[in-house]
Design a protein around this motif. Structure first.
Motif, short mmCIF file in Angstrom:
data_model
loop_
_atom_site.label_atom_id
_atom_site.label_comp_id
_atom_site.label_asym_id
_atom_site.label_seq_id
_atom_site.Cartn_x
_atom_site.Cartn_y
_atom_site.Cartn_z
N ARG A 66 0.84 -1.19 0.00
CA ARG A 66 0.00 0.00 0.00
C ARG A 66 0.89 1.25 0.00
O ARG A 66 2.01 1.22 0.49
N THR A 68 1.00 5.27 1.13
CA THR A 68 0.37 6.18 2.08
C THR A 68 0.93 7.58 1.91
O THR A 68 2.08 7.77 1.49
N ASP A 70 1.43 11.04 4.31
CA ASP A 70 1.42 11.59 5.67
C ASP A 70 1.02 10.54 6.70
O ASP A 70 0.14 10.77 7.55
N GLY A 72 -0.65 7.77 6.52
CA GLY A 72 -1.93 7.07 6.42
C GLY A 72 -3.13 7.99 6.30
O GLY A 72 -4.27 7.51 6.31
N TYR A 74 -3.93 9.56 3.63
CA TYR A 74 -4.46 9.09 2.35
C TYR A 74 -3.78 7.76 2.04
O TYR A 74 -2.55 7.63 2.18
N VAL A 75 -4.57 6.78 1.63
CA VAL A 75 -4.05 5.44 1.35
C VAL A 75 -4.59 4.97 0.01
O VAL A 75 -5.78 5.18 -0.30
N THR A 76 -3.72 4.35 -0.77
CA THR A 76 -4.15 3.74 -2.02
C THR A 76 -3.37 2.45 -2.21
O THR A 76 -2.36 2.20 -1.54
N PHE A 86 -3.50 8.87 -6.52
CA PHE A 86 -4.25 9.55 -5.47
C PHE A 86 -5.09 10.63 -6.14
O PHE A 86 -4.55 11.47 -6.87
N TYR A 94 3.27 16.55 0.92
CA TYR A 94 2.98 15.25 1.52
C TYR A 94 4.27 14.41 1.61
O TYR A 94 5.18 14.57 0.81
N MET A 96 5.29 10.65 1.10
CA MET A 96 4.79 9.42 0.49
C MET A 96 5.68 8.26 0.90
O MET A 96 6.90 8.31 0.76
N GLU A 97 5.04 7.20 1.39
CA GLU A 97 5.75 6.00 1.80
C GLU A 97 5.08 4.77 1.18
O GLU A 97 3.85 4.72 1.09
#
Length: 212
Positions: A66, A68, A70, A72, A74-76, A86, A94, A96-97
């Motif tokens: 997944r 994310t 920040d 979690g 926003y999650v996709t 996103f 943001y 992004m991880e």
């Protein structure tokens, strides 16, 4: 009323008229800036990208991955080819991880605003959040995120080596006392050496008396 306006304009000096004109322009400029900022804040953006997948990546790899923003907020989830997106994001910066139990991906700082080319600017960051490398972004495919390394939860066993055995602490604790036992002289030898030293320290007349 027209006569009053003519009298009011006649009493206005050129300096006062210029001041009023500048004030009107300042108010209009402030209103336009506020309106533009409100319009830009309401605008929503879409951020796209794709993950580089290992050769052995399968359906289980995709299902456990997944992306994310920040932490979690926003999650996709990626598609089978690694692509993701996103949608409906407000203008902001943001972190992004990519979360995956098998592979470690780089952490990105993604800035979303109409001031950047294609509305997105992406950069790799280190553990302190300092940008280290710029990541290109295209309007169709977005950014390409490559994995850094595979995660290893257990240390790999090292091949057998004689040096590893010699420098092993447990081996040294057992070998050193044994070596010292063979190197150090025995008790009888120590007593004989002590007697010889005592004889050498005695004066000559004492030695003659002992011989007589």
């Amino acid at each position: 009323l027209p006569s009053r306006l003519r009298n009011f304009s006649a009493t206005q000096t050129p300096k006062k008229m210029m001041r009023n004109v500048l004030l009107c322009f300042s108010i209009l400029f402030a209103i336009s800036v506020v309106a533009t900022g409100a319009a830009s804040s309401k605008k929503r953006y879409t951020v796209r990208g794709a993950l580089m997948l290992p050769e052995d990546a399968g359906a289980e790899y995709i299902s456990k991955t997944r992306i994310t923003l920040d932490g979690g907020m926003y999650v996709t989830f990626p598609q089978s080819d690694g692509s993701f997106s996103f949608k409906d994001l407000p203008s902001a910066s943001y972190t992004m991880e990519v979360v995956n139990p098998y592979v470690l991906y780089s952490v990105l700082r993604v800035d979303v605003n109409h001031e950047f080319p294609n509305d997105v600017r992406a950069r790799e960051v280190d553990a302190l959040g300092v940008a280290t490398r710029h990541v290109s972004y295209s309007p169709n495919k977005g950014m390409l995120i490559d994995y850094v390394s595979k995660k290893e939860y257990f240390p790999q066993p090292q091949p057998w080596d004689i040096r590893g055995l010699i420098f092993n602490p447990m081996f040294l604790m057992m070998a050193v006392p044994i070596v010292l036992m063979y190197i150090m002289p025995s008790k009888e030898t120590m007593d004989k050496m002590r007697e010889e030293l005592d004889e050498e320290k005695q004066p000559e007349d004492v030695k003659k008396q002992v011989k007589n």
